[in-house]
Design an enzyme around this catalytic site. Structure first.
Site, PDB file in Angstrom:
ATOM      1  CG  HIS A  11      -1.826   1.200   1.251  1.00  0.00           C
ATOM      2  ND1 HIS A  11      -2.752   1.445   0.257  1.00  0.00           N
ATOM      3  CD2 HIS A  11      -1.948   2.211   2.139  1.00  0.00           C
ATOM      4  CE1 HIS A  11      -3.416   2.555   0.536  1.00  0.00           C
ATOM      5  NE2 HIS A  11      -2.938   3.050   1.673  1.00  0.00           N
ATOM      6  CG  ASP A  13      -0.501   5.980   2.435  1.00  0.00           C
ATOM      7  OD1 ASP A  13      -1.587   6.029   1.845  1.00  0.00           O
ATOM      8  OD2 ASP A  13      -0.318   5.339   3.482  1.00  0.00           O
ATOM      9  CG  ASP A 123      -6.378   3.220   4.262  1.00  0.00           C
ATOM     10  OD1 ASP A 123      -7.165   2.778   5.122  1.00  0.00           O
ATOM     11  OD2 ASP A 123      -5.386   3.903   4.548  1.00  0.00           O
ATOM     12  CG  HIS A 333      -6.710   7.489   1.745  1.00  0.00           C
ATOM     13  ND1 HIS A 333      -6.024   6.829   0.762  1.00  0.00           N
ATOM     14  CD2 HIS A 333      -6.143   7.086   2.916  1.00  0.00           C
ATOM     15  CE1 HIS A 333      -5.095   6.058   1.305  1.00  0.00           C
ATOM     16  NE2 HIS A 333      -5.141   6.201   2.613  1.00  0.00           N
TER      17      HIS A 333
END
Length: 866
Positions: A11, A13, A123, A333
């Site tokens: 994941h 970010d 997420d 997000h």
């Protein structure tokens, strides 16, 4: 035998409490390890690259020489990429933004091979009810996410179908424990058993087949090189299960065989996982910039570029994609949620700054290209007004005319004189217009006139006026007044700066409109948290300075005051008001429109608090109405789970604080009240009778994450990091509007009208940026297309990415199916019903250059035409 699909992934970010550049350094390292494993170990079949192509973009900026390696792995089905450009937020990001995220993400994937055909958003802080429709528009029928569901939506299983109002649906595989449960799986058998036993209890309960997913990855996690050793351990510990490396598609193949329940609506429950219901107002300066820029692109730039292309100019695909990708980097997000460190928020703000510069300059460029090429021998300066809505508009337009003339008149192509009023004038140094003027010694100043013009402007087109010398004296009708009266309203300003609004149309009055509410915020960047038992502060006792002026076109109300508030939480707990928020409202009311434009300038000097504007309605409705992507959504004004959330152990309290995109309001049997927005996107219905719309102006907090919040018990969200910039100290400007209307009014169309202002261009013989004349001739007035039925709301008009076609997109926020019809001014050679991915589905019948399509409730339709 039960099968455990271990899916290697990371994941990613791009930014959070760390910067993009920090994560990029890790990315370069991780990518090398991933490719080495895939290339050298045939038993390691797949790796999921987090569903977003911006990762590849960041990587290739450093390692462009590895494009062929990546391409081979993608084409071999080993490295799984896309379909998104960035993993978008779903709650405060507009519909066109989400569509472009998929459009450009899939386009990026095509350069390497195929994309993952899963709407993978593991997420996102809540799931929009329109996501199935958007995914189906790109031929995606699977979805994976984590947050927002509970059994009260209709099932306690983690596999189900999810359906939008139009009938679009996707097959969902929920991550009930998140995307990171398989991170850093230990070789130690005791620790491994402790973790896996806990997971299997939940995963087995939610599964509808013998298959479950164990996602092997985490935030910025490098590849787990010892995974085969761990799998061997798992086989020994759980001999009744089969463990193997897999990909997400493999489990959907099994789910397709099942009879599964169908769920509808949005998922914003914080029962099992946090969705952060009040994150919609963190760093309001960033949230407002996003709203403003999204609207500029879809409501102004793309329709303008389409008109220009129809007239013969090149459509700027590359520049527009650059702008979209600039803001989509901010749509992840964490980024648009603004739950990041101060240095990351600075980077986000800078991206928005650069994107808005690009948008504004490209808008100016195409207005100039069209006006410069006009078919006229008249040497007078010109003023052209552009309307980007698909219907003719009568508007009061405030704009500027720059000239050396001391008096002038405005004349259209048929020599009709249009009335206008000069409301201000300012002497301008010629060097600010073009340095070449003063370079040759001409220092004669220009005058910049601010004028107001009222006229009718063609649908999706423009109208041009010549600025002709005149000998009249400019007369001003603006005069001071005690109250305002327009065709729709009588408005007086109370001593405390609130409004007393009488709607002539409804024959009803509303008092204390725009009263401000202030309360402490003991929360973090994720969530608002009030002080227990505090007494809220209201602006009902301030002494406001008020100025009211009205001319023949519009009225202006200017309200200023200081709201005394505590400087910080310690003072607030003691009831001391030791600081202030300076408040300045600028209200504009066109005489002929039922909308009250509000611009509020705030200068905040205090910390840890929330400021909201209240709009009383006297409508005791059980639900509010607001918009989401390509439609509207009704939400309970009081969530019944509020009565049981503590005893049921919810992760966060389900306060009815909600996002909107362009409007929110209440509607009763006799009338409705709507707030239209070009800035803030958070509201709540409050009051003893749940009859007041509370619009959040800003939240002020000083920490990224905090534990044990009043409404969110337990661990911190994020990490405990100081973020003083999120205190929102300093100046902030927000724009929204109020409308008091009939109960059946189309608030979606009102909001589109509000967020699509008339654009103007004043052509004079000077410009610092020189352009050569193109061999194109444009008319003095023009209309590209016009709606025949006033039912749908225009989403955008653009040129298709790959075909020489125009994309006309519209949606129906009404309760009933309707037919939307548009007449194109010019011969239409072919038209098609299309998808959001701009692919034609079936031919449309064209009758006298009319295009029409049935549109269901909350359905978006795309028409392609040549």
């Amino acid at each position: 035998m039960k099968k455990v699909h271990i899916v290697p992934h990371m994941h990613w970010d791009r930014e959070w409490y760390f910067s993009t550049e920090e994560s990029r350094i890790l990315l370069v390292n991780n990518m090398e390890e991933i490719m080495d494993m895939l290339e050298t170990n045939p038993d390691y079949p797949y790796y999921v690259l987090d569903g977003q192509t911006s990762i590849l973009e960041d990587y290739f900026a450093v390692k462009p020489e590895n494009k062929e390696r990546v391409k081979k792995l993608v084409q071999d089905g080993r490295l799984i990429i896309g379909p998104w450009y960035t993993q978008t937020d779903e709650m405060v990001v507009g519909g066109e933004s989400i569509v472009r995220n998929l459009l450009y993400g899939i386009k990026d994937c095509e350069a390497f091979g195929s994309h993952m055909k899963i709407g993978y958003l593991p997420d996102s802080f809540g799931q929009s009810s329109q996501i199935p429709q958007i995914l189906n528009g790109f031929d995606i029928t699977y979805s994976i996410f984590w947050r927002g569901t509970s059994e009260r939506h209709g099932t306690d299983k983690t596999e189900f179908y999810w359906e939008s109002d139009d009938g679009s649906r996707v097959l969902v595989q929920l991550f009930p424990l998140g995307y990171a449960i398989g991170k850093y799986l230990p070789e130690d058998e005791e620790k491994l058993t402790e973790r896996i036993d806990k997971y299997f209890t939940v995963l087995d309960t939610g599964a509808t087949t013998e298959n479950i997913i164990l996602p092997n990855g985490h935030d910025q996690m490098p590849i787990q090189k010892n995974i085969f050793t761990v799998i061997d351990k798992l086989h020994q510990l759980y001999p009744d299960r089969e463990f193997f490396l897999s990909k997400y598609e493999n489990i959907f193949e099994q789910l397709e065989k099942q009879e599964l329940p169908t769920l509808q609506g949005e998922f914003l429950d914080g029962k099992y996982m946090r969705v952060h219901r009040s994150i919609f107002s963190t760093r309001m300066d960033i949230k407002a910039a996003n709203t403003r820029i999204e609207n500029k692109i879809t409501s102004i730039l793309e329709p303008l570029a389409s008109i220009a292309h129809r007239l013969g100019f090149e459509y700027p695909h590359g520049l527009i994609e650059l702008i979209w990708k600039e803001i989509m980097k901010n749509h992840a997000h964490d980024s648009i949620g603004c739950c990041c460190s101060d240095k990351v928020h600075q980077e986000i703000f800078n991206r928005f700054f650069l994107a808005e510069e690009k948008v504004d300059e490209l808008i100016r460029f195409y207005k100039r290209k069209i006006v410069d090429a006009m078919n006229t021998e008249e040497e007078a300066d010109r003023l052209t007004m552009f309307n980007f809505l698909p219907y003719e508009r009568e508007e009061v337009v405030t704009t500027t005319v720059t000239s050396k003339l001391t008096s002038f008149k405005l004349v259209d192509k048929d020599e009709n004189e249009v009335d206008f009023e000069v409301v201000d004038s300012e002497v301008i140094d010629p060097g600010l217009i073009d340095r070449q003027i003063v370079h040759y010694g001409n220092y004669e100043p220009f005058i910049q006139y601010t004028i107001q013009v009222k006229d009718r402007i063609p649908a999706m087109g423009y109208k041009t006026y010549f600025v002709v010398e005149d000998d009249r004296e400019f007369a001003q009708t603006e005069a001071a007044a005690d109250k305002v009266e327009t065709d729709f309203y009588e408005i007086a300003v109370n001593q405390n700066g609130t409004l007393h609004v009488h709607s002539k149309e409804l024959d009803k009055s509303f008092d204390q409109v725009l009263l401000l509410e202030n309360g402490g915020d003991d929360g973090d960047e994720y969530d608002y948290s009030p002080l227990p038992g505090e007494t809220l502060i209201y602006s009902n006792e301030v002494e406001a300075e008020v100025s009211v002026k009205q001319n023949k076109y519009e009225a202006n109300i200017d309200i200023s005051y200081q709201l005394e508030v505590p400087a910080h939480l310690a003072d607030r707990k003691e009831g001391k008001r030791t600081s202030t928020v300076d408040v300045h409202f600028e209200l504009t009311l066109a005489n002929h429109k039922p909308v009250i434009d509000v611009k509020v300038h705030l200068d905040n000097h205090a910390c840890d608090h929330r400021l909201r504007a209240l709009i009383p309605t006297e409508i005791a409705s059980s639900f509010s109405v607001s918009d989401n992507q390509f439609g509207l959504i009704k939400r309970d004004v009081y969530d019944e789970a509020m009565d049981v959330w503590e005893e049921e152990g919810w992760s966060e309290r389900p306060d009815a604080i909600y996002p909107m995109l362009s409007f929110a309001g209440l509607s009763g049997d006799d009338y409705g009240v709507s707030v239209l927005t070009n800035s803030t996107r958070e509201y709540e219905i409050v009051g003893d009778g749940y009859d007041t719309i509370a619009v959040t102006l800003f939240r002020s907090v000083g920490v990224l994450g905090k534990e044990e919040l009043l409404r969110r018990p337990g661990r911190p969200s994020g990490i405990k990091m100081p973020t003083p910039d999120s205190q929102m100290l300093g100046k902030l400007t927000l724009e929204f509007a109020l409308a008091f209307h009939e109960p059946d009014a189309n608030a979606g169309r009102m909001a589109k009208d509000y967020t699509t202002p008339v654009e103007c261009y004043n052509k004079i013989p000077h410009d610092a940026m020189k352009l050569n004349q193109e061999n194109i001739v444009t008319p003095l007035s023009y209309s590209f297309l016009e709606e025949v039925t006033p039912a749908a709301v225009l989403s955008t008009l653009k040129k298709a990415e790959k075909e020489d076609r125009f994309v006309l997109r519209f949606f129906n926020p009404g309760e009933q199916e309707t037919e939307a019809a548009f007449e194109v001014k010019g011969d239409v050679s072919a038209a098609y019903e299309g998808k959001l991915n701009e692919q034609a589905v079936s031919p449309l019948k064209v009758d006298r250059n009319r295009l029409s399509a049935k549109v269901k409730k909350n359905q978006v339709q795309t028409v392609l035409f040549e």
